[in-house]
Design a protein around this motif. Structure first.
Motif, short mmCIF file in Angstrom:
data_model
loop_
_atom_site.label_atom_id
_atom_site.label_comp_id
_atom_site.label_asym_id
_atom_site.label_seq_id
_atom_site.Cartn_x
_atom_site.Cartn_y
_atom_site.Cartn_z
N ALA A 155 2.50 4.03 -8.52
CA ALA A 155 1.98 5.25 -7.73
C ALA A 155 2.45 4.84 -6.40
O ALA A 155 2.15 3.88 -5.92
CB ALA A 155 0.60 5.74 -7.86
N VAL A 156 2.94 5.82 -5.84
CA VAL A 156 3.59 5.61 -4.33
C VAL A 156 3.34 6.56 -3.47
O VAL A 156 3.27 7.85 -3.58
CB VAL A 156 5.26 5.38 -4.25
N GLY A 157 3.13 6.10 -2.00
CA GLY A 157 3.13 6.94 -0.92
C GLY A 157 4.18 6.75 -0.03
O GLY A 157 5.24 7.70 -0.16
N SER A 158 4.10 5.72 0.28
CA SER A 158 5.51 5.41 1.35
C SER A 158 6.74 4.96 0.47
O SER A 158 7.94 5.04 0.94
CB SER A 158 5.08 4.30 2.17
N GLY A 159 6.24 4.30 -0.86
CA GLY A 159 7.35 3.71 -1.52
C GLY A 159 7.81 2.28 -1.46
O GLY A 159 8.38 1.70 -2.15
N LYS A 205 -3.32 -3.84 -1.61
CA LYS A 205 -3.20 -4.05 -0.17
C LYS A 205 -3.31 -5.18 0.31
O LYS A 205 -2.73 -5.67 1.38
CB LYS A 205 -3.83 -2.82 0.50
N ASN A 236 -7.37 2.15 2.09
CA ASN A 236 -7.19 0.84 1.31
C ASN A 236 -6.54 -0.27 2.21
O ASN A 236 -6.94 -1.53 2.16
CB ASN A 236 -6.52 1.20 0.02
N ALA A 250 -5.36 6.40 -7.32
CA ALA A 250 -4.21 6.12 -7.06
C ALA A 250 -3.22 5.63 -8.41
O ALA A 250 -2.38 6.24 -9.00
CB ALA A 250 -3.78 5.37 -5.97
N THR A 297 -2.52 -0.32 -9.16
CA THR A 297 -2.52 -0.88 -7.81
C THR A 297 -3.67 -1.16 -7.38
O THR A 297 -4.03 -1.49 -5.98
CB THR A 297 -1.76 0.14 -7.03
N VAL A 342 -4.33 8.47 -0.46
CA VAL A 342 -3.68 7.36 -0.13
C VAL A 342 -2.43 7.32 -0.47
O VAL A 342 -1.23 6.83 0.30
CB VAL A 342 -4.23 6.01 -0.45
N LEU A 343 -1.87 8.33 -1.27
CA LEU A 343 -0.46 8.62 -1.53
C LEU A 343 0.37 9.57 -0.76
O LEU A 343 1.35 9.95 -1.16
CB LEU A 343 -0.34 9.06 -2.97
C1 LIG Z 1 -4.29 1.87 -4.41
C2 LIG Z 1 -2.85 2.41 -3.77
N1 LIG Z 1 -1.81 2.49 -4.81
C3 LIG Z 1 -0.82 2.80 -4.32
C4 LIG Z 1 -0.64 3.21 -2.95
C5 LIG Z 1 1.09 3.42 -2.31
O1 LIG Z 1 1.59 2.27 -1.66
P1 LIG Z 1 2.62 2.71 -0.62
O2 LIG Z 1 2.16 3.96 0.32
O3 LIG Z 1 3.09 1.48 -0.22
O4 LIG Z 1 3.72 3.41 -1.73
C6 LIG Z 1 -1.55 2.99 -1.94
C7 LIG Z 1 -1.47 3.26 -0.46
O5 LIG Z 1 -2.17 3.03 0.26
C8 LIG Z 1 -2.94 2.58 -2.56
O6 LIG Z 1 -3.73 2.12 -1.63
#
Ligand SMILES: Cc1ncc(COP(=O)(O)O)c(C=O)c1O
Length: 417
Positions: free
Chosen positions: A230-234, A104, A131, A343, A371, A292-293
């Motif tokens: 690994a993605v949350g928002s992608g 981040k 994060n 994550a 990440t 966080v995902l």
């Molecule tokens: C350590 C880590 N990995 C992966 C992600 C996923 O990122 P995104 O939400 O941009 O897909 C996050 C999101 O906060 C994160 O903190």
């Protein structure tokens, strides 16, 4: 001299470089750099990739960058011959110097640099599951840029810092999940005196995260066949795809568009569900390996969003259970010799699943985006302290907005922001 323009990938028009939306469609604005062949600079941290960051200056202090190395231990366990790890975090032996231990920071440094060079004075509002908040706190402490963090109450343990002076940061917790923190942040950002960080629509965030692919390719000298994250928002997936387009245009690293392998944590996996059509039921985000995902409103269908990135790269999304993540994390940590955040363990498990399903082969070139990592290592070596919470609000409190505005006035405005 300006080095880039911002275009809408939907209508092709050049737009205001700071626009988050195109007036004619829903596309994510995208940067186009005049320099087509990237030359790494000798500037610190992320600024090594200055050519392809949408900034015209740098923040000298405190920035780390992704570092890529060829895996031996984890690769051998999996039977892979060309697994490259791009590590984001603290790992001195590998030159890993990201002080907040997650990627981040790649978003927060260019975002705040860009605001400062635009002479922006408004308070930056950041909604985060933790994060991201830590990353923005870090840059705000270094630059003195005022930031209002809005964070779910259960994520406050992630708000630690290595910096001493955090007086430009105001921290509010919301009794709710990340989505409720985002909703609250949107309301505040719409008020006078505040500016939104823009999420996936902010080119500084995406191009910052794109440096993961830049570092991987400039280290290995060719575009990989596969990219795991690994993605949350992608948004990181979109960034890897956009960086790959630029690297193909660069001409020196091959024509191969890397296949995106994105990973989400079951059962709280909205991108996975949308993409596969599979319904997943569970207690979200409480049951997650790493919350966080969890992002309930990812930029999936917008032009230039996650769907386009998957379609263009023949991409795939995996659903990973907590047990799979835990096993993968142990295998990674034992064999690579560094701790990782939960994550990226989801991405490690996705590689194992991809092998099982025959989606990747032993000799193919793979980049694994770790990440976040090295937090345990950092805590052993550097002093850290927990960030104080300035205000707690409940997501169903009808007066929450006013309470936040009053607190910001008391804390930040009185300090001259
Ligand atoms: C350590 C880590 N990995 C992966 C992600 C996923 O990122 P995104 O939400 O941009 O897909 C996050 C999101 O906060 C994160 O903190």
């Amino acid at each position: 001299m300006n080095k880039y323009i911002v275009k809408c990938p939907g209508c092709g028009e050049v737009r205001d470089p700071y626009a988050l939306h195109c007036p004619d469609d829903d596309a994510l604005p995208r940067t186009e750099y005049f320099k087509k062949q990237i030359e790494p600079t000798d500037m610190p941290g992320i600024w090594r990739y200055y050519d392809w960051l949408p900034v015209n200056g740098i923040i000298e202090k405190g920035s780390g960058r992704p570092v890529t190395y060829k895996s031996e231990g984890f690769a051998k366990e999996l039977g892979l011959n060309d697994l490259n790890i791009t590590f984001n975090g603290y790992w001195p032996e590998k030159e890993g110097a990201i002080r907040t231990c997650s990627f981040k920071d790649l978003e927060s440094f260019p975002t705040i640099q860009r605001l400062m060079e635009h002479n922006e004075k408004r308070i930056l509002v950041v909604a985060s599951a933790g994060n991201t908040a830590r990353a923005f706190t870090h840059v705000a402490s270094i630059t003195g840029y005022p930031v209002l963090l809005i964070v779910p109450k259960n994520s406050t343990y992630r708000l630690w810092t290595t910096e001493e002076d955090t007086s430009s940061v105001c921290t509010v917790t919301v009794d709710g999940d990340y989505y409720q923190a985002i909703a609250m942040a949107e309301k505040i950002a719409a008020r006078d005196g505040f500016v939104s960080e823009g999420g996936a629509r902010n080119v500084a965030r995406r191009d910052g995260m794109g440096t993961v692919m830049l570092d991987a390719v400039l280290t290995t000298k060719s575009l990989p066949q596969h990219y795991f994250q690994a993605v949350g928002s992608g948004t990181g997936g979109i960034s890897a795809w956009e960086a790959s387009m630029r690297l193909i245009e660069d001409g020196r690293f091959g024509n191969n568009m890397p296949r995106l392998h994105l990973a989400q944590n079951l059962p709280c996996a909205p991108l996975y569900s949308t993409w596969t059509g599979e319904q997943t039921n569970g207690n979200c985000p409480e049951e997650m390996y790493d919350d966080v995902l969890f992002n309930r409103k990812p930029p999936y269908g917008a032009i230039g969003g996650v769907k386009d990135a998957l379609d263009d790269t023949n991409g795939i999304i995996y659903g990973i259970t907590n047990k799979e993540a835990d096993q993968a994390r142990k295998l990674f940590e034992e064999n690579e010799g560094i701790d990782i955040l939960p994550a990226p363990a989801i991405a490690c498990a996705a590689i194992m699943k991809a092998l099982e399903k025959g989606e990747i082969k032993a000799d193919e070139s793979i980049v694994l985006n770790i990440t976040g990592g090295g937090q345990k290592r950092l805590e052993e070596e550097l002093p850290t302290r927990q960030l104080g919470v300035d205000l707690e609000v409940s997501s169903d409190d009808t007066d929450a907005e006013n309470k936040i505005l009053e607190k910001v006035a008391e804390l930040l405005k009185n300090r001259g922001y």
